[in-house]
Design a protein around this motif. Structure first.
Motif, short mmCIF file in Angstrom:
data_model
loop_
_atom_site.label_atom_id
_atom_site.label_comp_id
_atom_site.label_asym_id
_atom_site.label_seq_id
_atom_site.Cartn_x
_atom_site.Cartn_y
_atom_site.Cartn_z
N ASP A 218 42.13 33.76 27.81
CA ASP A 218 41.91 34.76 26.81
C ASP A 218 41.16 36.16 27.50
O ASP A 218 40.24 35.91 28.20
N HIS A 219 41.63 37.27 26.90
CA HIS A 219 41.18 38.47 27.52
C HIS A 219 39.58 38.73 27.44
O HIS A 219 38.91 39.19 28.35
N THR A 220 39.09 38.34 26.24
CA THR A 220 37.75 38.64 26.01
C THR A 220 36.95 37.58 26.64
O THR A 220 35.84 37.92 27.30
N ARG A 221 37.27 36.64 27.23
CA ARG A 221 36.71 35.39 27.70
C ARG A 221 36.50 36.08 29.43
O ARG A 221 35.50 35.84 29.89
N MET A 222 37.50 36.57 30.00
CA MET A 222 37.33 36.87 31.28
C MET A 222 36.47 38.21 31.14
O MET A 222 35.84 38.36 32.25
N THR A 223 36.68 39.29 30.07
CA THR A 223 35.71 40.32 30.16
C THR A 223 34.10 39.91 30.15
O THR A 223 33.33 40.44 30.91
N ARG A 224 33.87 38.79 29.37
CA ARG A 224 32.42 38.35 29.23
C ARG A 224 32.19 37.80 30.60
O ARG A 224 31.05 37.91 30.94
N ARG A 225 33.10 36.98 31.20
CA ARG A 225 32.75 36.63 32.64
C ARG A 225 32.35 37.58 33.56
O ARG A 225 31.19 37.52 34.40
N TYR A 226 33.18 38.42 33.63
CA TYR A 226 32.81 39.71 34.53
C TYR A 226 31.73 40.42 34.30
O TYR A 226 30.80 40.82 35.33
N THR A 227 31.45 40.58 33.01
CA THR A 227 30.17 41.36 32.58
C THR A 227 28.87 40.38 33.02
O THR A 227 27.70 41.17 33.36
N ARG A 228 29.20 39.34 32.79
CA ARG A 228 28.02 38.17 33.16
C ARG A 228 27.54 38.33 34.79
O ARG A 228 26.34 38.55 35.09
#
Length: 55
Positions: A3-13
């Motif tokens: 999921d795109h939002t899951r990857m974005t959250r991972r990179y943000t963290r």
């Protein structure tokens, strides 16, 4: 597929953790060692202590 939002959250963290680590290292490097308030304490001698000199 991920999921795109899951990857974005991972990179943000990950990015936030890297920023916190860098700031922590910079602050630790600037801390240095503690210095004494009076680097050269007064040395007491017989004259400065008010005692008579013995000859």
């Amino acid at each position: 597929m991920f999921d795109h939002t899951r990857m974005t959250r991972r990179y943000t963290r990950g990015f936030a953790a890297a920023v916190v680590a860098a700031v922590t290292l910079i602050l630790a490097a600037n801390a240095g060692t503690a210095r004494a308030a009076d680097p050269a304490p007064e040395q007491r001698t017989a004259q400065s202590a008010g005692e008579p000199l013995s000859w």
